[in-house]
Design a protein around this motif. Structure first.
Motif, PDB file in Angstrom:
ATOM      1  N   ARG A  93       1.022  -0.605   0.028  1.00  0.00           N
ATOM      2  CA  ARG A  93      -0.071  -0.119  -0.326  1.00  0.00           C
ATOM      3  C   ARG A  93       1.151   1.466  -0.597  1.00  0.00           C
ATOM      4  N   LYS A  94       2.074   1.034  -0.530  1.00  0.00           N
ATOM      5  CA  LYS A  94       2.957   1.896  -0.410  1.00  0.00           C
ATOM      6  C   LYS A  94       3.174   2.568  -1.825  1.00  0.00           C
ATOM      7  N   THR A  95       3.112   3.876  -2.196  1.00  0.00           N
ATOM      8  CA  THR A  95       3.770   4.052  -3.475  1.00  0.00           C
ATOM      9  C   THR A  95       5.996   3.538  -3.891  1.00  0.00           C
ATOM     10  N   ILE A  96       6.196   3.168  -5.339  1.00  0.00           N
ATOM     11  CA  ILE A  96       7.543   3.522  -4.978  1.00  0.00           C
ATOM     12  C   ILE A  96       8.214   4.421  -4.400  1.00  0.00           C
ATOM     13  N   ASP A  97       7.535   5.997  -4.725  1.00  0.00           N
ATOM     14  CA  ASP A  97       8.327   7.093  -4.521  1.00  0.00           C
ATOM     15  C   ASP A  97       8.232   6.564  -2.402  1.00  0.00           C
ATOM     16  N   ALA A  98       7.596   6.423  -2.048  1.00  0.00           N
ATOM     17  CA  ALA A  98       6.941   6.099  -0.386  1.00  0.00           C
ATOM     18  C   ALA A  98       8.490   5.277  -0.427  1.00  0.00           C
ATOM     19  N   ALA A  99       8.028   4.305  -1.290  1.00  0.00           N
ATOM     20  CA  ALA A  99       9.366   3.203  -1.095  1.00  0.00           C
ATOM     21  C   ALA A  99      11.024   3.230  -0.677  1.00  0.00           C
ATOM     22  N   LEU A 100      10.997   4.440  -1.396  1.00  0.00           N
ATOM     23  CA  LEU A 100      12.088   4.742  -1.852  1.00  0.00           C
ATOM     24  C   LEU A 100      12.940   5.760  -1.048  1.00  0.00           C
ATOM     25  N   THR A 101      12.072   6.666  -0.163  1.00  0.00           N
ATOM     26  CA  THR A 101      12.069   7.699   0.524  1.00  0.00           C
ATOM     27  C   THR A 101      12.383   7.732   1.595  1.00  0.00           C
ATOM     28  N   GLU A 102      11.611   6.507   1.956  1.00  0.00           N
ATOM     29  CA  GLU A 102      11.590   5.726   3.257  1.00  0.00           C
ATOM     30  C   GLU A 102      12.899   5.993   4.376  1.00  0.00           C
ATOM     31  N   PRO A 103      14.235   4.893   3.427  1.00  0.00           N
ATOM     32  CA  PRO A 103      14.947   5.008   3.803  1.00  0.00           C
ATOM     33  C   PRO A 103      15.694   6.152   4.358  1.00  0.00           C
ATOM     34  N   LEU A 104      15.548   7.638   3.209  1.00  0.00           N
ATOM     35  CA  LEU A 104      16.506   8.676   3.387  1.00  0.00           C
ATOM     36  C   LEU A 104      15.795   9.007   4.399  1.00  0.00           C
ATOM     37  N   ALA A 105      14.517   9.408   4.695  1.00  0.00           N
ATOM     38  CA  ALA A 105      13.746   9.942   5.852  1.00  0.00           C
ATOM     39  C   ALA A 105      14.192   9.236   7.699  1.00  0.00           C
ATOM     40  N   ILE A 106      14.279   7.286   7.588  1.00  0.00           N
ATOM     41  CA  ILE A 106      14.990   7.579   8.898  1.00  0.00           C
ATOM     42  C   ILE A 106      15.843   7.701   9.204  1.00  0.00           C
ATOM     43  N   HIS A 107      17.226   7.995   8.022  1.00  0.00           N
ATOM     44  CA  HIS A 107      18.300   8.515   8.534  1.00  0.00           C
ATOM     45  C   HIS A 107      19.293  10.270   8.557  1.00  0.00           C
ATOM     46  N   GLY A 108      17.380  10.943   7.625  1.00  0.00           N
ATOM     47  CA  GLY A 108      18.020  12.693   7.597  1.00  0.00           C
ATOM     48  C   GLY A 108      18.268  13.026   6.720  1.00  0.00           C
ATOM     49  N   ILE A 109      18.164  12.339   5.535  1.00  0.00           N
ATOM     50  CA  ILE A 109      19.085  12.488   4.317  1.00  0.00           C
ATOM     51  C   ILE A 109      18.319  13.528   3.441  1.00  0.00           C
ATOM     52  N   GLY A 110      18.588  14.584   2.679  1.00  0.00           N
ATOM     53  CA  GLY A 110      17.470  15.288   2.605  1.00  0.00           C
ATOM     54  C   GLY A 110      17.406  15.909   0.422  1.00  0.00           C
ATOM     55  N   ASN A 111      17.126  16.482  -0.127  1.00  0.00           N
ATOM     56  CA  ASN A 111      17.363  15.803  -1.905  1.00  0.00           C
ATOM     57  C   ASN A 111      16.160  14.982  -2.219  1.00  0.00           C
ATOM     58  N   ARG A 112      15.012  14.475  -1.410  1.00  0.00           N
ATOM     59  CA  ARG A 112      14.662  12.941  -1.304  1.00  0.00           C
ATOM     60  C   ARG A 112      13.854  13.213  -3.029  1.00  0.00           C
ATOM     61  N   GLY A 113      13.615  13.659  -3.335  1.00  0.00           N
ATOM     62  CA  GLY A 113      12.482  13.919  -4.906  1.00  0.00           C
ATOM     63  C   GLY A 113      13.928  13.803  -5.672  1.00  0.00           C
ATOM     64  N   GLU A 114      15.182  14.516  -5.249  1.00  0.00           N
ATOM     65  CA  GLU A 114      16.301  14.017  -6.497  1.00  0.00           C
ATOM     66  C   GLU A 114      16.543  12.775  -6.700  1.00  0.00           C
ATOM     67  N   ARG A 115      16.593  12.432  -5.298  1.00  0.00           N
ATOM     68  CA  ARG A 115      18.068  11.396  -5.297  1.00  0.00           C
ATOM     69  C   ARG A 115      16.380   9.680  -5.543  1.00  0.00           C
ATOM     70  N   VAL A 116      15.834  10.108  -5.663  1.00  0.00           N
ATOM     71  CA  VAL A 116      14.412   8.926  -6.166  1.00  0.00           C
ATOM     72  C   VAL A 116      14.564   9.428  -7.612  1.00  0.00           C
ATOM     73  N   GLU A 117      14.843  10.119  -8.661  1.00  0.00           N
ATOM     74  CA  GLU A 117      14.563  10.199 -10.086  1.00  0.00           C
ATOM     75  C   GLU A 117      16.036  10.167 -10.664  1.00  0.00           C
ATOM     76  N   ALA A 118      16.740  10.189 -10.276  1.00  0.00           N
ATOM     77  CA  ALA A 118      18.345   9.485  -9.913  1.00  0.00           C
ATOM     78  C   ALA A 118      18.942   7.512 -10.072  1.00  0.00           C
ATOM     79  N   MET A 119      17.542   7.552  -9.015  1.00  0.00           N
ATOM     80  CA  MET A 119      18.125   6.331  -8.853  1.00  0.00           C
ATOM     81  C   MET A 119      16.884   5.262  -9.728  1.00  0.00           C
ATOM     82  N   LEU A 120      15.574   5.831  -9.705  1.00  0.00           N
ATOM     83  CA  LEU A 120      15.345   5.015 -10.735  1.00  0.00           C
ATOM     84  C   LEU A 120      15.338   5.110 -11.873  1.00  0.00           C
ATOM     85  N   THR A 121      16.730   5.702 -12.383  1.00  0.00           N
ATOM     86  CA  THR A 121      16.642   5.852 -13.463  1.00  0.00           C
ATOM     87  C   THR A 121      18.469   5.351 -14.115  1.00  0.00           C
TER      88      THR A 121
END
Length: 244
Positions: A93-121
């Motif tokens: 029930r979580k989108t791919i975006d939520a799955a990819l940003t979760e570890p960044l949120a846990i570790h307090g890492i920013g630029n989440r949108g850019e990181r998700v886009e780069a990793m999908l690529t």
């Protein structure tokens, strides 16, 4: 430097010891496989390194530093795991975006949108997959997402537990090629668990053959390709693969 060192590692489930006296040194940048029949302790070793099997004795070191038992955030930044079942490892029930940003949120890492886009690529997925749910993706696409999630924290070590065995044969090749490219581009160390010796030949430098919780042989992949394994059990595994 060694990326992973295991010294006299014993692992138990309750009163049952399932891994006995494992000693391994895996160099930084190496791709190393644990092979053997089901129940030989391969995946249990991965789980101990990842902090998911806390009942162990001996020593586990990651990038030259010992890891503690249980959750260790320093280790989780450096070591990530990709599981066999890509659907089971993603929250339905979580989108791919939520799955990819979760570890960044846990570790307090920013630029989440850019990181998700780069990793999908990086894992070969179009940006349109970002806000879809796991059930809207194929098995191969889900495994690409699982690999992307494991790489979000920029780890040095990837633990791969049968990462292609749940996929169709044609998709397996795509995922193996992806893993090989990511290892080269990001300087990753792989510890792979598999029963598939052709996968070991394609992806790895060395392998350890396990039987009943013990390592019976360590060999170079060149020896595997040449059929030059020393131990009778190792040769049995090779013969069974070739026979299949």
């Amino acid at each position: 430097m060694n990326a992973i060192e295991l010294n006299n590692l014993d692992i138990s489930y309750g009163d049952t010891k399932v891994v006995h006296g494992i000693n391994l040194a895996i160099a930084e940048g190496e791709s190393f496989a644990l092979v053997g029949e089901s129940g030989s302790g391969k995946s249990t070793i991965l789980r101990a390194i990842a902090g998911l099997a806390p009942d162990w004795t001996g020593a586990i070191s990651i990038m030259g530093k010992p890891r503690s038992h249980g959750v260790d955030h320093r280790v989780s930044r450096q070591v990530q795991m990709v599981f066999q079942d890509p659907y089971g490892s993603l929250h339905p029930r979580k989108t791919i975006d939520a799955a990819l940003t979760e570890p960044l949120a846990i570790h307090g890492i920013g630029n989440r949108g850019e990181r998700v886009e780069a990793m999908l690529t990086a894992v070969g997925l179009d940006q349109r997959f970002r806000f879809r749910f796991p059930h809207q993706l194929s098995g191969g696409q889900r495994q690409r997402v699982a690999i992307a999630r494991a790489l979000m924290l920029e780890p040095k070590v990837m633990l791969l537990d049968e990462p292609t065995s749940a996929l169709d044969v044609s998709v397996q090749a795509e995922i193996l090629n992806l893993l090989k490219r990511l290892r080269r581009e990001q300087g990753l160390t792989f510890l792979l668990v598999t029963h598939n010796l052709p996968v070991v030949s394609f992806l790895c430098d060395r392998l350890a053959v396990m039987k009943q919780g013990r390592v019976v042989e360590i060999a170079d992949v060149a020896q595997l390709k040449a059929g030059d394994l020393k131990q009778p059990y190792s040769r049995e595994l090779l013969a069974a693969t070739e026979g299949g």
